[in-house]
Design a protein around this motif. Sequence first.
Motif, PDB file in Angstrom:
ATOM      1  N   ASP A   1       0.810  -1.222   0.000  1.00 39.93           N
ATOM      2  CA  ASP A   1       0.000   0.000   0.000  1.00 39.93           C
ATOM      3  C   ASP A   1       0.846   1.277   0.000  1.00 39.93           C
ATOM      4  OD1 ASP A   1      -2.351  -1.440   0.032  1.00 39.93           O
ATOM      5  OD2 ASP A   1      -2.386  -1.590   2.228  1.00 39.93           O
ATOM      6  N   ASN A   2       2.147   1.142  -0.076  1.00 34.09           N
ATOM      7  CA  ASN A   2       3.029   2.311  -0.088  1.00 34.09           C
ATOM      8  C   ASN A   2       2.794   3.112  -1.374  1.00 34.09           C
ATOM      9  OD1 ASN A   2       5.534   3.886  -0.637  1.00 34.09           O
ATOM     10  ND2 ASN A   2       6.194   2.937   1.294  1.00 34.09           N
ATOM     11  N   ARG A   3       2.640   4.436  -1.230  1.00 33.30           N
ATOM     12  CA  ARG A   3       2.310   5.267  -2.389  1.00 33.30           C
ATOM     13  C   ARG A   3       3.410   5.236  -3.444  1.00 33.30           C
ATOM     14  NH1 ARG A   3       4.374  10.712  -1.918  1.00 33.30           N
ATOM     15  NH2 ARG A   3       5.392  11.078   0.091  1.00 33.30           N
ATOM     16  N   PHE A   4       4.640   5.015  -3.052  1.00 29.57           N
ATOM     17  CA  PHE A   4       5.724   4.947  -4.029  1.00 29.57           C
ATOM     18  C   PHE A   4       5.754   3.597  -4.740  1.00 29.57           C
ATOM     19  CE2 PHE A   4       7.271   8.974  -2.992  1.00 29.57           C
ATOM     20  CZ  PHE A   4       7.310   9.131  -1.611  1.00 29.57           C
ATOM     21  N   VAL A   5       5.033   2.621  -4.173  1.00 29.55           N
ATOM     22  CA  VAL A   5       4.916   1.321  -4.829  1.00 29.55           C
ATOM     23  C   VAL A   5       3.701   1.290  -5.744  1.00 29.55           C
ATOM     24  CG1 VAL A   5       4.591  -1.162  -4.423  1.00 29.55           C
ATOM     25  CG2 VAL A   5       6.113   0.162  -2.914  1.00 29.55           C
ATOM     26  N   ARG A   6       2.596   1.876  -5.283  1.00 35.04           N
ATOM     27  CA  ARG A   6       1.338   1.829  -6.040  1.00 35.04           C
ATOM     28  C   ARG A   6       1.397   2.639  -7.330  1.00 35.04           C
ATOM     29  NH1 ARG A   6      -1.112   3.420  -1.266  1.00 35.04           N
ATOM     30  NH2 ARG A   6      -1.945   5.240  -2.392  1.00 35.04           N
ATOM     31  N   GLN A   7       2.169   3.717  -7.343  1.00 31.77           N
ATOM     32  CA  GLN A   7       2.146   4.604  -8.508  1.00 31.77           C
ATOM     33  C   GLN A   7       2.740   3.928  -9.740  1.00 31.77           C
ATOM     34  OE1 GLN A   7       4.483   7.832  -6.978  1.00 31.77           O
ATOM     35  NE2 GLN A   7       6.398   7.001  -7.762  1.00 31.77           N
ATOM     36  N   GLU A   8       2.375   4.474 -10.908  1.00 29.10           N
ATOM     37  CA  GLU A   8       2.884   3.944 -12.164  1.00 29.10           C
ATOM     38  C   GLU A   8       4.413   4.070 -12.192  1.00 29.10           C
ATOM     39  OE1 GLU A   8       2.325   4.584 -16.990  1.00 29.10           O
ATOM     40  OE2 GLU A   8       1.279   5.878 -15.557  1.00 29.10           O
ATOM     41  N   ASN A   9       5.044   3.016 -12.661  1.00 29.87           N
ATOM     42  CA  ASN A   9       6.515   2.961 -12.636  1.00 29.87           C
ATOM     43  C   ASN A   9       7.056   3.168 -11.223  1.00 29.87           C
ATOM     44  OD1 ASN A   9       6.746   2.536 -15.433  1.00 29.87           O
ATOM     45  ND2 ASN A   9       6.570   4.766 -15.804  1.00 29.87           N
ATOM     46  N   GLY A  10       6.314   2.606 -10.253  1.00 27.04           N
ATOM     47  CA  GLY A  10       6.745   2.737  -8.863  1.00 27.04           C
ATOM     48  C   GLY A  10       7.826   1.736  -8.493  1.00 27.04           C
ATOM     49  N   ILE A  11       8.132   1.704  -7.220  1.00 24.11           N
ATOM     50  CA  ILE A  11       9.194   0.820  -6.722  1.00 24.11           C
ATOM     51  C   ILE A  11       8.728  -0.627  -6.823  1.00 24.11           C
ATOM     52  CG2 ILE A  11      10.557   0.142  -4.703  1.00 24.11           C
ATOM     53  CD1 ILE A  11      10.334   3.000  -3.704  1.00 24.11           C
ATOM     54  N   ARG A  12       9.551  -1.436  -7.480  1.00 25.60           N
ATOM     55  CA  ARG A  12       9.304  -2.869  -7.514  1.00 25.60           C
ATOM     56  C   ARG A  12      10.439  -3.600  -6.767  1.00 25.60           C
ATOM     57  NH1 ARG A  12       5.496  -0.647  -8.575  1.00 25.60           N
ATOM     58  NH2 ARG A  12       4.175  -0.723 -10.448  1.00 25.60           N
ATOM     59  N   PHE A  13      11.614  -3.348  -7.213  1.00 27.19           N
ATOM     60  CA  PHE A  13      12.774  -3.984  -6.578  1.00 27.19           C
ATOM     61  C   PHE A  13      13.478  -2.978  -5.650  1.00 27.19           C
ATOM     62  CE2 PHE A  13      17.421  -4.394  -6.645  1.00 27.19           C
ATOM     63  CZ  PHE A  13      17.567  -5.617  -6.013  1.00 27.19           C
ATOM     64  N   TYR A  14      13.916  -3.467  -4.473  1.00 25.39           N
ATOM     65  CA  TYR A  14      14.651  -2.626  -3.514  1.00 25.39           C
ATOM     66  C   TYR A  14      15.705  -3.490  -2.818  1.00 25.39           C
ATOM     67  CZ  TYR A  14      15.722   0.001   0.724  1.00 25.39           C
ATOM     68  OH  TYR A  14      16.358   0.656   1.734  1.00 25.39           O
ATOM     69  N   ALA A  15      16.893  -2.946  -2.702  1.00 27.79           N
ATOM     70  CA  ALA A  15      17.948  -3.584  -1.898  1.00 27.79           C
ATOM     71  C   ALA A  15      18.687  -2.474  -1.166  1.00 27.79           C
ATOM     72  CB  ALA A  15      18.906  -4.386  -2.766  1.00 27.79           C
ATOM     73  N   GLY A  16      18.679  -2.546   0.152  1.00 26.04           N
ATOM     74  CA  GLY A  16      19.348  -1.516   0.958  1.00 26.04           C
ATOM     75  C   GLY A  16      20.247  -2.119   2.012  1.00 26.04           C
ATOM     76  N   VAL A  17      21.410  -1.503   2.220  1.00 24.26           N
ATOM     77  CA  VAL A  17      22.355  -1.977   3.235  1.00 24.26           C
ATOM     78  C   VAL A  17      22.597  -0.847   4.232  1.00 24.26           C
ATOM     79  CG1 VAL A  17      23.479  -3.603   1.679  1.00 24.26           C
ATOM     80  CG2 VAL A  17      24.349  -1.259   1.842  1.00 24.26           C
ATOM     81  N   PRO A  18      22.894  -1.213   5.500  1.00 24.66           N
ATOM     82  CA  PRO A  18      23.050  -0.181   6.531  1.00 24.66           C
ATOM     83  C   PRO A  18      24.273   0.709   6.300  1.00 24.66           C
ATOM     84  CG  PRO A  18      22.751  -2.365   7.519  1.00 24.66           C
ATOM     85  CD  PRO A  18      23.015  -2.572   6.068  1.00 24.66           C
ATOM     86  N   ILE A  19      24.116   1.970   6.666  1.00 20.26           N
ATOM     87  CA  ILE A  19      25.250   2.881   6.801  1.00 20.26           C
ATOM     88  C   ILE A  19      25.586   2.898   8.285  1.00 20.26           C
ATOM     89  CG2 ILE A  19      26.049   5.251   6.531  1.00 20.26           C
ATOM     90  CD1 ILE A  19      24.095   5.544   4.209  1.00 20.26           C
TER      91      ILE A  19
END
Length: 579
Positions: free
Chosen positions: A143-161
């Motif tokens: 339900d994240n708005r950045f996921v729902r939008q067209e061409n939104g987030i599909r893949f994510y990989a994040g590592v700690p700073i």
Amino acid sequence: MSAWTLVFCAWMKELDRIVSNNIKTTFQVEGAWARVRLNIVKFSDEDERRRLQELYALDIVDTPGEPAFDRITRLVADVFQVPTCLITLVTEDRQWFKSCFGLQEELERSRSTEREAAICQYVVAEREPVVVTDARLDERFADNRFVRQENGIRFYAGVPIQTSKGNILGSLCIIDTEPRTIGERELARLVEFGRWVVTEIELRRDLREKELLAERLQQVIAKSESQAVLIRQAFESGLEGRLLCDGSGRIVLHNEKLVEWFRVQPAHYPDVRAFAGHLLQSGEARSPQLLERLEQLLNGHVELFAERLDYRLKDGERRVYEVTGYVIGLTETSPQHYYIGIRDRTDEEKIDRMKSEFMSVVSHELRTPLTSIMGFAEIIKERNPEADKRHTYLQTIHREAKRLTLLLNDLLDLQRMEAGQQSYLFSPTDMRSLAAEAVEGWKEHATHRILLQAGPNPLFVYADPERMKQALVHLISNAVKYSPESDRVEVKLMEEDGRIHVTVRDYGLGIPERAREKLFTKFYRVDNSDRRKMGGTGLGLAVVKQIVTAHGGSIHYVSEVGQGSSFTLAMEKYAIPSP
């Protein structure tokens, strides 16, 4: 091949080495996402408080973009072939982008989102890498708005700073608008890029600190002519040699300590390179990397350096220096300068060596009596020897225990004396009687006769009798120890010019002249094989010196190698009031 290509190749080579050496990461696949399992520390309010405290102390949030971070996001996006790469810092209520490659125009302008909408907050909370192969299939982000939008987030990989203090400031993440997976080797590379971000952040912090120092110094240099004397005095103060160079390396200011040490005028050389070259070519100086490090500083390749300089003077004396250099004046309004400091570490290194040697000696001196005590105590306990043998063993235990007690007392006494905490109970004291008591303690010594020469009349001084007797015992003990081939030690008392003189004379090894300046220094022992075999801690004469000085007296000696030594302490005579 460009410099950045070389940097990139070096990074890839290092990452491949880490992965090929079986980096300790395992994968656990759950549904449509996977994560690298690292050491997980439960998140707490205290963790959050420390994390935010360090984040704000770095003064990096809401600062303009910086090329060092933008280079990382561009390189990471290129390596992983993704459209977006972000360096995010997570505050208490939002995530802020220190660098944002390929971000939507609206977000690139604001450079932040609310924390609730940030996938990166999971990296901070879980203190581990987070991988989402398809955000639409993950109930946390569907339900994240950045996921729902067209061409939104599909893949994510994040590592700690993660900083050197262990705090997670945010994440380095890669984002794609298409679902995808990431392999173990790729994720390990992303972790290493995250460490690069941490390095840049901490270098930025260190540089800011140096900039603050540089600004302060530059402000002083730029002040009016009326303050020039004060600046010169400040530059001349201290115990280190100092150089100030302009942007080309020309020496614009130096202190006289350098002239005193190296007998040259730095200003006579065209620049600091020539001055350093002279030092390395004269006096048998050795510092293999000094010229190279100076060149790196002047060319902007390093911000600071520290190098050791071994320097042997023409008279044979060896000195050890620490040479440091760093950049000052990095603002637009202040021209760039370089500060070079040269600190003499010769005495520090000698003290370090003496301390190491002292610890070795004390360990031996403590171990020897303890070994005897434990050995004979075990014999008495286990074998129940006859009465005469038991008595002999107990005498040995008692003698070694006294030896151990004297050593510990010397250590404690010297510490109190040097700290000014030793108390003295002064009273009229007859040095003749005191010397007789000290000699009596050596009456049954197996190898030496202690001969006392004193007139029939008392010789009074105003002293603490216990401490003064301690000094005499140390002098007699040294005389016995360092005259192994002799059979006698002489103790002579006399009055001369209103002072009482006590001389302890031995016919032993003698003391070389080179030891004169350091003989009464704690831990110091004359360095030759004959004396090494005799043991000792190098504390006795230091204790004697402290005691005599506290009494307002003096101590000196005369000696001839191979003939023996005479130590004389002198105290003001105390006149006993008439009845």
